[in-house]
Design a protein around this motif. Structure first.
Motif, PDB file in Angstrom:
ATOM      1  N   ILE A  91      34.037  69.814  27.836  1.00 20.90           N
ATOM      2  CA  ILE A  91      32.627  69.620  27.464  1.00 20.90           C
ATOM      3  C   ILE A  91      32.383  68.177  27.050  1.00 20.90           C
ATOM      4  O   ILE A  91      31.391  67.548  27.443  1.00 20.90           O
ATOM      5  CB  ILE A  91      32.233  70.607  26.341  1.00 20.90           C
ATOM      6  N   HIS A  92      33.324  67.657  26.233  1.00 19.27           N
ATOM      7  CA  HIS A  92      33.185  66.254  25.809  1.00 19.27           C
ATOM      8  C   HIS A  92      33.235  65.304  27.003  1.00 19.27           C
ATOM      9  O   HIS A  92      32.450  64.363  27.112  1.00 19.27           O
ATOM     10  CB  HIS A  92      34.301  65.923  24.809  1.00 19.27           C
ATOM     11  N   GLU A  93      34.177  65.613  27.919  1.00 19.83           N
ATOM     12  CA  GLU A  93      34.293  64.769  29.113  1.00 19.83           C
ATOM     13  C   GLU A  93      33.042  64.866  29.981  1.00 19.83           C
ATOM     14  O   GLU A  93      32.542  63.867  30.512  1.00 19.83           O
ATOM     15  CB  GLU A  93      35.529  65.185  29.910  1.00 19.83           C
ATOM     16  N   SER A  94      32.541  66.141  30.099  1.00 28.67           N
ATOM     17  CA  SER A  94      31.317  66.312  30.896  1.00 28.67           C
ATOM     18  C   SER A  94      30.139  65.601  30.244  1.00 28.67           C
ATOM     19  O   SER A  94      29.307  64.993  30.923  1.00 28.67           O
ATOM     20  CB  SER A  94      31.023  67.806  31.070  1.00 28.67           C
ATOM     21  N   GLU A  95      30.073  65.689  28.882  1.00 33.52           N
ATOM     22  CA  GLU A  95      28.993  64.974  28.194  1.00 33.52           C
ATOM     23  C   GLU A  95      29.126  63.476  28.411  1.00 33.52           C
ATOM     24  O   GLU A  95      28.141  62.768  28.620  1.00 33.52           O
ATOM     25  CB  GLU A  95      29.026  65.316  26.706  1.00 33.52           C
ATOM     26  N   ARG A  96      30.407  62.987  28.340  1.00 32.75           N
ATOM     27  CA  ARG A  96      30.613  61.556  28.586  1.00 32.75           C
ATOM     28  C   ARG A  96      30.226  61.184  30.022  1.00 32.75           C
ATOM     29  O   ARG A  96      29.592  60.158  30.270  1.00 32.75           O
ATOM     30  CB  ARG A  96      32.075  61.192  28.336  1.00 32.75           C
ATOM     31  N   ASP A 100      27.501  58.708  31.116  1.00 36.71           N
ATOM     32  CA  ASP A 100      27.776  57.595  32.044  1.00 36.71           C
ATOM     33  C   ASP A 100      26.873  57.658  33.265  1.00 36.71           C
ATOM     34  O   ASP A 100      26.389  56.641  33.762  1.00 36.71           O
ATOM     35  CB  ASP A 100      29.247  57.623  32.460  1.00 36.71           C
ATOM     36  N   LEU A 101      26.676  58.903  33.761  1.00 34.87           N
ATOM     37  CA  LEU A 101      25.799  59.054  34.929  1.00 34.87           C
ATOM     38  C   LEU A 101      24.364  58.641  34.606  1.00 34.87           C
ATOM     39  O   LEU A 101      23.680  58.011  35.422  1.00 34.87           O
ATOM     40  CB  LEU A 101      25.829  60.506  35.425  1.00 34.87           C
ATOM     41  N   LYS A 102      23.929  59.010  33.396  1.00 34.32           N
ATOM     42  CA  LYS A 102      22.583  58.594  32.993  1.00 34.32           C
ATOM     43  C   LYS A 102      22.494  57.078  32.910  1.00 34.32           C
ATOM     44  O   LYS A 102      21.518  56.467  33.374  1.00 34.32           O
ATOM     45  CB  LYS A 102      22.222  59.222  31.645  1.00 34.32           C
TER      46      LYS A 102
END
Length: 340
Positions: A91-96, A100-102
């Motif tokens: 989840i943390h990686e996906s949030e990161r 990053d994608l944003k």
């Protein structure tokens, strides 16, 4: 000897007369069972005591099950913890990654905007460059046309230059010939031959001109009949043809000399043109000098812009008179005398 402690479970069933609550429940009672080696021979006849062999096997089986359950719980707990850590990390990686994608999307959007702005600038520059190329092409055509015209004009100028050089050459030759002719004429005019001899006798004035030694001038008194008389301008042209001009009277001495040597009719209305004319409201001599001495008989009329010197009379000189420049009169020319 050490005592072996075993655990056993005993289930007691209630009587039929028990309460409904008791009917639905079963009571399980756990109790310690101490078994001593010296009592291994105790039989199952003792009330409330289980056989020793059966109790030991059951307890061992329970321990194994308990250990298995414990190990399974530990494994499950470890798996749950691992899954929790994994999912938390994911989840943390996906949030990161989303962050990053944003950020990348924001940067990409700005980059696209910058590229779009740069593209607009390039389009504008391209349009300006196209216009500039069009103007340069037009100017090139104009310059080429001008160059063609200049080339044509240059050829014409070269042709005109050649013609002019030829004319100058012809004029130079003609001038030299004229100078020789004038030199011969001057020689004949100032140094005429006397009689049949070849000897020449030179004088300060041309033959037929009157010399005034004190004034260093030569005068030609032109006294034709009425048919040969001329206007002021015509008289001046005749004097210029003799390399002279109409007489300029600068002193009373010269005035008297002119009177003494003029002749012809004694009519007061006839006179000799002199080099004096009214130009722009002021009287000037033909050399541009202003009139300083006046010998007028009477004030000039409105149409009188040129002066004549009146002929001498039997009594005395009478001076000058202003008349119309188109009248026809005699005239007097003057030129410098030569030093001999």
């Amino acid at each position: 000897m050490e005592e072996e402690v075993n655990y056993a479970s005993v289930v007691f069933k209630a009587n039929k007369a028990s309460s409904p609550k008791a009917k639905s429940e079963e009571e399980t009672v756990y109790d310690e069972v101490k078994v001593q080696e010296n009592k291994t021979n105790q039989t199952a006849d003792t009330p409330g005591v289980l056989p020793a062999g059966k109790s030991s096997g059951s307890c061992h089986h329970v321990q194994v099950v308990a250990w298995c359950l414990g190990i399974l719980c530990v494994i499950l707990l470890s798996a749950v913890i691992a899954l929790c850590v994994y999912f938390a990390t994911a989840i943390h990686e996906s949030e990161r990654l989303v962050s990053d994608l944003k950020a990348d999307s924001y940067n990409l959007t700005n980059h696209i905007k910058n590229l779009s702005s740069a593209n607009d600038e390039l389009k504008k520059d391209h349009s300006n460059l196209t216009i500039l190329i069009g103007n340069l092409t037009r100017d090139k055509g104009i310059l080429e046309s001008r160059n063609t015209n200049l080339t044509t004009e240059n050829l014409q100028l070269k042709t005109e230059k050649s013609d002019l050089e030829r004319r100058i050459e012809n004029m130079t030759r003609e001038r030299n010939e004229l100078n020789l002719t004038r030199a011969q004429w001057s020689l004949d005019a100032y140094c005429p031959k006397k009689g049949n001899s070849q000897e020449r006798q030179c004088g300060p004035c041309q033959e037929g001109w009157i010399h005034s030694p004190s004034l260093s001038s030569c005068y030609a008194i032109v006294d034709p009949d009425s048919s040969g008389q001329r206007t002021w301008e015509e008289a001046r042209e005749d004097c210029r043809g003799k390399n002279s001009d109409l007489v300029i009277i600068g002193s009373l001495e010269e005035q008297k000399f002119i009177y003494e040597h003029s002749w012809g009719s004694t009519s007061e209305t006839n006179g000799y043109w002199i080099g004096l004319r009214n130009a722009s409201g002021s009287w000037k001599w033909v050399d541009g000098s202003n009139l300083t001495e006046e010998y007028w008989i009477k004030p000039p009329s409105a149409n009188a812009h040129c002066a004549i010197s009146l002929q001498k009379t039997l009594e005395k000189p009478k001076g000058w008179k202003a008349v119309d420049c188109t009248e026809r009169n005699r005239w007097i020319c003057e030129m410098n005398a030569l030093s001999v």
